[in-house]
Design a protein around this motif. Structure first.
Motif, PDB file in Angstrom:
ATOM      1  N   SER B  56       0.831  -1.210   0.000  1.00 60.25           N
ATOM      2  CA  SER B  56       0.000   0.000   0.000  1.00 60.25           C
ATOM      3  C   SER B  56       0.859   1.251   0.000  1.00 60.25           C
ATOM      4  CB  SER B  56      -0.922   0.022   1.229  1.00 60.25           C
ATOM      5  OG  SER B  56      -0.176   0.319   2.406  1.00 60.25           O
ATOM      6  N   SER B  69      -6.972  -6.674   0.439  1.00 64.06           N
ATOM      7  CA  SER B  69      -5.634  -6.491  -0.121  1.00 64.06           C
ATOM      8  C   SER B  69      -4.862  -5.543   0.788  1.00 64.06           C
ATOM      9  CB  SER B  69      -5.744  -5.888  -1.528  1.00 64.06           C
ATOM     10  OG  SER B  69      -4.482  -5.409  -1.951  1.00 64.06           O
ATOM     11  N   SER B  70      -3.679  -5.998   1.280  1.00 60.18           N
ATOM     12  CA  SER B  70      -2.898  -5.094   2.130  1.00 60.18           C
ATOM     13  C   SER B  70      -2.398  -3.900   1.318  1.00 60.18           C
ATOM     14  CB  SER B  70      -1.735  -5.832   2.786  1.00 60.18           C
ATOM     15  OG  SER B  70      -0.869  -6.350   1.804  1.00 60.18           O
ATOM     16  N   SER B  71      -2.411  -4.030  -0.024  1.00 62.55           N
ATOM     17  CA  SER B  71      -1.991  -2.939  -0.912  1.00 62.55           C
ATOM     18  C   SER B  71      -3.115  -1.949  -1.181  1.00 62.55           C
ATOM     19  CB  SER B  71      -1.529  -3.506  -2.257  1.00 62.55           C
ATOM     20  OG  SER B  71      -0.559  -4.497  -2.077  1.00 62.55           O
ATOM     21  N   ASP B  72      -4.248  -2.118  -0.515  1.00 59.95           N
ATOM     22  CA  ASP B  72      -5.409  -1.266  -0.781  1.00 59.95           C
ATOM     23  C   ASP B  72      -5.080   0.207  -0.561  1.00 59.95           C
ATOM     24  OD1 ASP B  72      -8.671  -2.019  -0.882  1.00 59.95           O
ATOM     25  OD2 ASP B  72      -8.162   0.023  -0.233  1.00 59.95           O
ATOM     26  N   TYR B  73      -5.606   1.025  -1.458  1.00 60.85           N
ATOM     27  CA  TYR B  73      -5.427   2.484  -1.389  1.00 60.85           C
ATOM     28  C   TYR B  73      -5.863   3.048  -0.039  1.00 60.85           C
ATOM     29  CZ  TYR B  73      -5.983   7.324  -3.158  1.00 60.85           C
ATOM     30  OH  TYR B  73      -5.896   8.672  -3.390  1.00 60.85           O
ATOM     31  N   ARG B  74      -6.879   2.452   0.542  1.00 65.63           N
ATOM     32  CA  ARG B  74      -7.374   2.960   1.837  1.00 65.63           C
ATOM     33  C   ARG B  74      -6.341   2.807   2.931  1.00 65.63           C
ATOM     34  NH1 ARG B  74     -12.933  -0.205   1.144  1.00 65.63           N
ATOM     35  NH2 ARG B  74     -11.401  -1.568   0.169  1.00 65.63           N
ATOM     36  N   LEU B  76      -3.274   3.392   2.409  1.00 67.26           N
ATOM     37  CA  LEU B  76      -2.322   4.482   2.174  1.00 67.26           C
ATOM     38  C   LEU B  76      -2.893   5.814   2.646  1.00 67.26           C
ATOM     39  CD1 LEU B  76       0.180   5.835   0.904  1.00 67.26           C
ATOM     40  CD2 LEU B  76      -1.016   5.787  -1.284  1.00 67.26           C
TER      41      LEU B  76
END
Lengths: 291, 260
Positions: B56, B69-74, B76
């Motif tokens: 993220s 998803s740990s990469s989620d925009y939220r 960030l």
């Protein structure tokens, strides 16, 4: 001079056998409009150097028969499991695998970006099996301390494909989500193609320069591609399309990725055709919300 | 398993308790449970714990819901800083991370981890996603291993491919290879219990078994002979306060609660 064109035009001169760097992280910011255009063009024998957390774009290019060689750090569908076409190709030996990892790609591209001869690392690969299967992970003597250090070679690509949320006509690109190392990839590539959901009107106020993440001098072509990351997310613009990702995964698992390619990629004329196929209601429902 | 909480909540609480205030570390992808655990620690006993949230790019996300998803925009936009992938590899290489959470397709009795292939590399039976950040086990100060699937296929005698080097062949093998200060795998967290490594042999052993599970359950689910030292007991169940903070401030959608 404007650099703006269509996704299909933007990739038209990428030849068979090219080395292509691909942006995107897991289900986010995949340059799918450009990847679809590459598949429609029928490009073959690509070498792919994706970001260290790659997914659907790589799996799709493999399924479409475009890939000869792949630098692997992670290729998977994150919360949806393994990438079926990558898995099949690697198990059958139909795609050459360069067994890498995050350090291989990030340090390699950093060396490529600055045209350094190689990168020297402290003990990290030692004890792992990567040097046994990747002959380009080597050792040398540190001329300052006399210690043995591991080296990895510079990585460069012929062309780099990135997706941005906004770009101007000169190519100043804004990637709003995670800052991976798109700027480094751009510097490590001879040619950079950015797709953008929105192109700034030349008469619009210039954006805050602090928001520009890849500057125009590094960018050769801008492809106007609204929803150009679909079905992955475009951070700040739209979520990933979970239903489509699952559908893709299930077709891929069943060995039927060709159905997906026929329907959404080769069965449409261009990116507009893709968006029409996906459907307006579905696209609008994905607009980013913070809920 | 007790009805009051799920195994995933038990895991998150067990991890949270191990986290020290002031530590700086990282989680990777598919990291629901450690993410929740670290946030829980921040909100309870470790307010100055810091962590980088996977792809993220968000340092210390103040999430109240666990994105899949740990990469989620939220993760960030509600964080304190946007780091880059270069920041991550620099800090990992420079041994600046006090801890990192790492999973794998296979974890062996010496804490070596495999994400690359099952079977022979040239003609694999299963091609895994790849090594990603696992070579940095040689740079993390402390490595915490975790898996959501405690089975003989995951916890194996010997990994088919070493993506991340744990204690290698045991004993002092690791210290001959890596820099001083990279202290190797410390714990393994699974749905069945918590495990550590014998300080001399470096062999994985049972530290505590989660409530409702037995030592026999753990042994049957482990692909190697698992030592059970005399002091090994039961993991204390999550307290009402831990569950309350977890459910009201960390995982409001009950993602972990649903993992039963």
């Amino acid at each position: 001079m404007t650099k703006v064109t269509t996704p299909d035009e933007a990739v038209a001169d990428i030849p068979d056998g090219a080395t292509v760097a691909l942006g995107g992280v897991h289900s986010h910011n995949g340059p799918l409009a450009l990847v679809h255009a590459l598949i429609r063009k029928g490009v073959r024998d690509l070498t792919l150097i994706p970001t260290p957390s790659a997914g659907l774009p790589v799996d799709l290019l493999i399924a479409a028969g475009c890939v000869a060689k792949l630098h692997v750090s992670y290729v998977g569908l994150e919360f949806l499991g393994l990438a079926p076409n990558f898995r099949r190709a690697a198990e059958a030996g139909t795609v050459e695998i360069v067994e890498g990892d995050e350090a291989w790609i990030v340090f390699g591209m950093r060396a490529g970006a600055a045209r350094l001869p190689f990168m020297a690392l402290p003990p990290l690969y030692e004890g792992t099996d990567l040097p046994k299967v990747n002959p380009l992970i080597r050792t040398t003597t540190d001329p300052y301390t006399g210690a043995t250090v591991t080296t990895i070679p510079p990585l460069r690509a012929d062309v780099c494909l990135l997706h941005a949320q906004v770009a101007d006509a000169k190519g100043n690109a804004q990637i709003w989500g995670q800052r991976r190392f798109e700027d480094v990839m751009a510097k490590a590539s001879d040619r950079v193609v950015v797709s953008a959901d929105e192109i700034l009107d030349p008469a619009a106020p210039r954006p805050d320069p602090r928001h520009v993440t890849v500057p125009a001098p590094l960018v050769d072509v801008v492809a106007h591609a609204p929803y150009g990351a679909h079905p992955t997310s475009s951070p700040g613009h739209y979520r990933y399309d979970r239903e489509r990702l699952v559908e893709y995964r299930d077709l891929a698992l069943a060995g039927r990725t060709a159905d997906h390619v026929d329907r959404y990629v080769t069965g449409v004329k261009d990116h507009t055709g893709y968006l029409e196929r996906v459907g307006l209601g579905r696209l609008l429902a994905l607009r980013q919300t913070m809920g | 398993m007790p009805d009051r909480y799920s195994w995933a909540e038990m895991m998150a609480v067990a991890i949270s308790r191990e986290m020290r205030d002031g530590y700086f570390g990282a989680v990777g992808a598919a990291a629901h449970i450690p993410m929740a655990a670290l946030r829980l620690a921040q909100l309870t006993h470790a307010p100055d714990l810091s962590f980088m949230c996977g792809g993220s790019g968000g340092l210390n996300p103040h999430f109240e819901r666990l994105a899949e998803s740990s990469s989620d925009y939220r993760n960030l936009v509600n964080s304190e800083f946007r780091y880059s992938l270069e920041d991550v590899v620099d800090l990992e290489t420079a041994m600046r991370l006090d801890f990192a959470f790492v999973g794998g397709m296979q974890i062996d009795r010496y804490g070596n981890v495999n994400m690359a292939v099952i079977g022979d590399w040239a003609r694999p039976k299963v091609r895994g996603p790849g090594t990603v950040g696992l070579v940095f086990l040689g740079g993390f100060r402390r490595t915490y291993l975790y898996t959501e699937h405690h089975s003989p296929k995951v916890l194996v005698e010997k990994v088919d491919f070493v993506s991340g080097a744990g204690w290698l062949g045991g004993g002092d093998e690791r210290s001959k290879v890596f820099r001083e200060g990279s202290d190797g795998p410390q714990r393994v967290f699974t749905p069945l219990g918590v495990f550590d490594f014998d300080p001399v042999s470096r062999h994985m052993r049972l530290l505590s078994v989660h409530p409702g599970r037995t030592v026999e359950d753990v042994r049957a689910a482990t692909g190697f002979e698992l030592p059970v030292p005399e002091g090994a007991g039961e993991t204390p169940a999550p307290t009402d306060e831990e569950l309350d903070v977890l459910r009201r401030h960390v995982d409001r959608d009950g993602v972990l609660r649903a993992l039963r």
